[in-house]
Design an enzyme around this catalytic site. Structure first.
Site, mmCIF file in Angstrom:
data_model
loop_
_atom_site.group_PDB
_atom_site.id
_atom_site.type_symbol
_atom_site.label_atom_id
_atom_site.label_comp_id
_atom_site.label_asym_id
_atom_site.label_seq_id
_atom_site.Cartn_x
_atom_site.Cartn_y
_atom_site.Cartn_z
ATOM 1 C CB THR A 16 -82.064 -44.631 26.887
ATOM 2 O OG1 THR A 16 -82.292 -45.241 28.148
ATOM 3 C CG2 THR A 16 -83.339 -44.005 26.389
ATOM 4 C CB ALA A 17 -78.531 -42.985 23.234
ATOM 5 C CB ILE A 43 -69.370 -51.485 29.508
ATOM 6 C CG1 ILE A 43 -67.955 -51.869 29.096
ATOM 7 C CG2 ILE A 43 -69.493 -49.968 29.675
ATOM 8 C CD1 ILE A 43 -67.501 -51.301 27.769
ATOM 9 C CE LYS A 79 -91.929 -34.844 34.041
ATOM 10 N NZ LYS A 79 -90.561 -34.804 33.489
ATOM 11 C CB THR A 347 -84.172 -31.897 28.315
ATOM 12 O OG1 THR A 347 -82.914 -31.690 28.958
ATOM 13 C CG2 THR A 347 -85.189 -30.917 28.847
ATOM 14 C CB ILE A 349 -85.258 -39.437 27.060
ATOM 15 C CG1 ILE A 349 -84.467 -40.324 28.037
ATOM 16 C CG2 ILE A 349 -86.113 -40.289 26.119
ATOM 17 C CD1 ILE A 349 -85.310 -41.101 29.022
ATOM 18 C CE1 TYR A 432 -93.425 -12.039 20.489
ATOM 19 C CE2 TYR A 432 -92.223 -10.551 21.922
ATOM 20 C CZ TYR A 432 -93.303 -10.825 21.105
ATOM 21 O OH TYR A 432 -94.260 -9.880 20.921
HETATM 22 C C1 LIG Z 1 -78.121 -38.741 37.194
HETATM 23 C C2 LIG Z 1 -78.807 -38.764 35.866
HETATM 24 C C3 LIG Z 1 -80.192 -38.669 35.802
HETATM 25 C C4 LIG Z 1 -80.847 -38.652 34.569
HETATM 26 N N1 LIG Z 1 -82.196 -38.494 34.521
HETATM 27 C C5 LIG Z 1 -82.802 -38.354 33.317
HETATM 28 C C6 LIG Z 1 -84.201 -38.168 33.219
HETATM 29 O O1 LIG Z 1 -84.933 -38.191 34.213
HETATM 30 N N2 LIG Z 1 -84.735 -38.009 31.991
HETATM 31 C C7 LIG Z 1 -83.981 -38.011 30.864
HETATM 32 O O2 LIG Z 1 -84.513 -37.786 29.780
HETATM 33 N N3 LIG Z 1 -82.662 -38.269 30.929
HETATM 34 C C8 LIG Z 1 -82.057 -38.434 32.111
HETATM 35 N N4 LIG Z 1 -80.727 -38.691 32.162
HETATM 36 C C9 LIG Z 1 -79.995 -38.947 30.934
HETATM 37 C C10 LIG Z 1 -80.277 -40.381 30.472
HETATM 38 O O3 LIG Z 1 -79.910 -41.283 31.494
HETATM 39 C C11 LIG Z 1 -79.493 -40.697 29.213
HETATM 40 O O4 LIG Z 1 -79.725 -39.713 28.254
HETATM 41 C C12 LIG Z 1 -79.926 -42.012 28.626
HETATM 42 O O5 LIG Z 1 -79.897 -43.026 29.584
HETATM 43 C C13 LIG Z 1 -79.048 -42.379 27.461
HETATM 44 O O6 LIG Z 1 -77.826 -42.860 27.858
HETATM 45 P P1 LIG Z 1 -76.879 -43.451 26.729
HETATM 46 O O7 LIG Z 1 -77.594 -44.545 26.032
HETATM 47 O O8 LIG Z 1 -76.366 -42.327 25.921
HETATM 48 O O9 LIG Z 1 -75.637 -44.011 27.553
HETATM 49 P P2 LIG Z 1 -75.480 -45.333 28.458
HETATM 50 O O10 LIG Z 1 -76.711 -45.727 29.146
HETATM 51 O O11 LIG Z 1 -74.256 -45.098 29.285
HETATM 52 O O12 LIG Z 1 -75.156 -46.484 27.410
HETATM 53 C C14 LIG Z 1 -73.878 -46.626 26.830
HETATM 54 C C15 LIG Z 1 -73.835 -47.940 26.094
HETATM 55 O O13 LIG Z 1 -72.594 -48.041 25.422
HETATM 56 C C16 LIG Z 1 -72.033 -49.313 25.670
HETATM 57 N N5 LIG Z 1 -70.573 -49.223 25.544
HETATM 58 C C17 LIG Z 1 -69.754 -48.263 26.028
HETATM 59 N N6 LIG Z 1 -68.481 -48.552 25.715
HETATM 60 C C18 LIG Z 1 -68.510 -49.689 24.989
HETATM 61 C C19 LIG Z 1 -67.513 -50.496 24.386
HETATM 62 N N7 LIG Z 1 -66.209 -50.201 24.464
HETATM 63 N N8 LIG Z 1 -67.895 -51.619 23.736
HETATM 64 C C20 LIG Z 1 -69.216 -51.964 23.658
HETATM 65 N N9 LIG Z 1 -70.200 -51.227 24.209
HETATM 66 C C21 LIG Z 1 -69.839 -50.118 24.877
HETATM 67 C C22 LIG Z 1 -72.509 -49.672 27.060
HETATM 68 O O14 LIG Z 1 -72.427 -51.042 27.299
HETATM 69 C C23 LIG Z 1 -73.944 -49.165 26.979
HETATM 70 O O15 LIG Z 1 -74.746 -50.145 26.349
HETATM 71 C C24 LIG Z 1 -80.079 -38.749 33.379
HETATM 72 C C25 LIG Z 1 -78.693 -38.899 33.456
HETATM 73 C C26 LIG Z 1 -78.049 -38.901 34.676
HETATM 74 C C27 LIG Z 1 -76.555 -39.044 34.729
#
Ligand SMILES: Cc1cc2nc3c(=O)[nH]c(=O)nc-3n(C[C@H](O)[C@H](O)[C@H](O)COP(=O)(O)OP(=O)(O)OC[C@H]3O[C@@H](n4cnc5c(N)ncnc54)[C@H](O)[C@@H]3O)c2cc1C
Length: 504
Positions: A16-17, A43, A79, A347, A349, A432
């Site tokens: 997502t990030a 991964i 929501k 929070t 996202i 506040y």
């Molecule tokens: C249990 C849980 C519930 C959640 N619920 C919510 C929610 O309801 N609402 C909300 O806002 N947020 C929620 N979050 C947080 C949300 O899931 C994340 O903020 C969001 O998915 C972003 O994740 P990310 O992209 O940072 O990481 P990830 O989804 O882990 O993506 C990481 C990326 O990096 C890549 N990568 C890593 N290492 C390498 C490498 N060596 N070479 C190439 N690519 C690599 C992977 O392939 C992947 O594409 C939750 C998190 C958890 C743990």
């Protein structure tokens, strides 16, 4: 004059990030920079993160994303808030609804009048005075109406979305690639730093390809491939305030129409989420590994879900906290690579969206000025710390003493700013908002009242209002809200009419 501009942005990670950053950069920078995103299917992504806060609408508006298309393609639902069950006491239930509580009167927020009327037995629970809370309880939803009076609560309905995280990343990927973002599939196996100052020069892929960049966005998730594994930016651990460090996720089939809210139920060693989507329901148990094992947590969750489980339970481990420097040298960490509180109040996202906006705002040149970087880091720290305190509030303000987990939460020490907020509210219902902190007064008020922090007094100006006028004001708001909810369609009917997704 030498050209000091950034030319190449490399985003490592396609969760997502990564894709939120890529899509926003592609739209806002409109071809000014080369943007490359690297992700590894092997991964994979964290695969959760399906509930949002209303701020996401602003992100979508900036990107000119069509809401109907977005909901359809992500199997999304709407929501209005969050229902909290069993938090302060077993048997308690309240809604943290987005949007206003009643309407401000004179210089005072509505809840000040409600406090007095409620104490006198002339007002019902706070949920009846918030459109979002009252509509949630009836399973109703609609977007803001244009054909109503300006002051009608229906004219400006605050809402967010629930969606399928995998489909959301795919949706953004299509968007970003259509606007020139280049995607590279594969694993980064090496990070090359400049010998003179440690700035990241390039990443090397498993197949030997070297990808150079001027600015690297680390969206590699919990592993923090660049920010931590390479630059060792450091991590501040907040486990002592946020004791949950694991989650088990287990989606299930839908049973009944989708609720327009997430349900968060307090459990023996943490809490469970229930997020309704069009094609399934997301469930998870967020727990403290000190108080319950993975197998027991998964077995308990399996008992609590509504429908047949879809797939086996998946355990995720995390350490609540934040990176000491989200921006170090020429690397900016966004998403889980920059830190993670925990999923309560959804929070994360929002924090991605905010980080993307901040980097656009403070976009550097090749000089990478310390002033810019320091401001970025200070803002990021301020933002997450204020949200952290709001989340801690849910655990700390409890009367539960039925399990070791809740005994710990109830008696732990908490950050001073939070204690000050609680004391001020308990004194006379005042709150506040500190500068640009994310959660506004209505959110704090709903959660404090819901967690049984009930003020002893109210603002002295409330007593200036004659009793009959007070009752009129409070009764009138309740009536207007009830009438509005009456005309709102059921959430399912709204989806069927405007944004029904195809069956997957
Ligand atoms: C249990 C849980 C519930 C959640 N619920 C919510 C929610 O309801 N609402 C909300 O806002 N947020 C929620 N979050 C947080 C949300 O899931 C994340 O903020 C969001 O998915 C972003 O994740 P990310 O992209 O940072 O990481 P990830 O989804 O882990 O993506 C990481 C990326 O990096 C890549 N990568 C890593 N290492 C390498 C490498 N060596 N070479 C190439 N690519 C690599 C992977 O392939 C992947 O594409 C939750 C998190 C958890 C743990």
């Amino acid at each position: 004059m030498t050209d000091n501009r950034i030319k190449n942005i490399v985003i490592v990670g396609g969760g997502t990030a990564g894709w939120m950053a890529a899509a926003a950069f592609a739209k806002v920078f409109a071809g000014a920079y080369s943007i490359r995103l690297i992700e590894s299917e092997e991964i994979g992504t964290v695969g959760v993160g399906e509930a949002t806060v209303p701020h996401l609408k602003l992100y979508n508006q900036t990107l000119e994303i069509d809401e109907t298309e977005f909901i359809k393609q992500t199997q999304g639902t709407f929501k209005l808030g969050i229902e909290f069950v069993d938090w302060a006491r077993v048997g308690d239930r309240y809604i943290h609804g987005f949007g206003q509580i009643g309407h401000d009167h004179g210089l005072l927020p509505f809840h000040q009048y409600w406090l007095k009327a409620h104490k006198q037995g002339k007002a019902s629970g706070l949920d009846d005075y918030s459109l979002n809370a009252a509509a949630s309880l009836k399973g109703k939803f609609m977007a803001s109406a244009r054909d109503v009076k300006e002051h009608s609560p229906l004219a400006n309905i605050a809402y967010a979305y629930h969606f399928d995280a995998g489909l959301y990343a795919k949706f953004l990927r299509n968007y970003a690639e259509a606007r020139g973002v280049r995607r590279t599939e594969g694993k980064v196996t090496q990070v090359i730093q400049r010998p003179e100052d440690g700035y990241v020069d390039a990443v090397v892929m498993e197949n030997g390809e070297r990808i150079e960049g001027d600015l690297f966005i680390d969206c590699s998730g919990f592993r923090g491939l660049l920010i931590e594994q390479t630059l060792k930016a450091g991590y501040e651990d907040w486990l002592h305030w946020l004791p949950c460090d694991r989650a088990v996720a287990m989606p299930c089939e839908n049973v009944g129409p989708p609720t327009p809210f997430v349900r968060c139920t307090a459990r023996e060693a943490g809490w469970t989420w229930r997020i309704p989507l069009q094609h399934r329901t997301g469930n998870g148990y967020v727990y403290a590994s000190q108080y319950i094992g993975d197998d027991e947590a998964a077995a308990n969750l399996a008992k609590w879900i509504d429908g047949c489980a879809l797939g086996s339970p998946r355990v995720l481990r995390f350490t609540p906290g934040q990176r000491k420097k989200c921006w170090d040298k020429n690397v900016v960490a966004i998403g889980l690579a920059s830190g993670f509180l925990e999923p309560l109040e959804s929070t994360s996202i929002f924090l991605i969206q905010s980080a993307v906006a901040r980097i656009i705002n403070l976009f550097p040149d090749q000089g990478f000025s310390d002033v810019i970087r320091d401001r970025y880091n200070a803002q990021a720290a301020f933002e997450i710390e204020r949200i952290r305190d709001f989340i801690i509030l849910h655990y700390y303000a409890t009367e539960r003493d039925d399990t070791p987990f809740w005994n710990y939460c109830r008696t732990m020490s908490v950050p001073k700013e939070l204690t000050d907020n609680i004391r001020l509210f308990r004194d006379s219902g005042r709150f506040y908002r500190n500068a640009e902190e994310m959660f506004a007064q209505p959110s704090w008020v709903e959660v404090m009242v819901g967690q049984r922090i009930l003020p002893e007094r109210w603002h002295p100006m409330v007593d200036q209002m004659p009793q009959a006028e007070l009752e009129d004001l409070v009764g009138g708001v309740k009536r207007v809200i009830a009438n509005c909810v009456e005309v709102m369609p059921p959430h399912q009917a709204f989806i069927d009419r405007y944004c029904k997704a195809p069956r997957p």
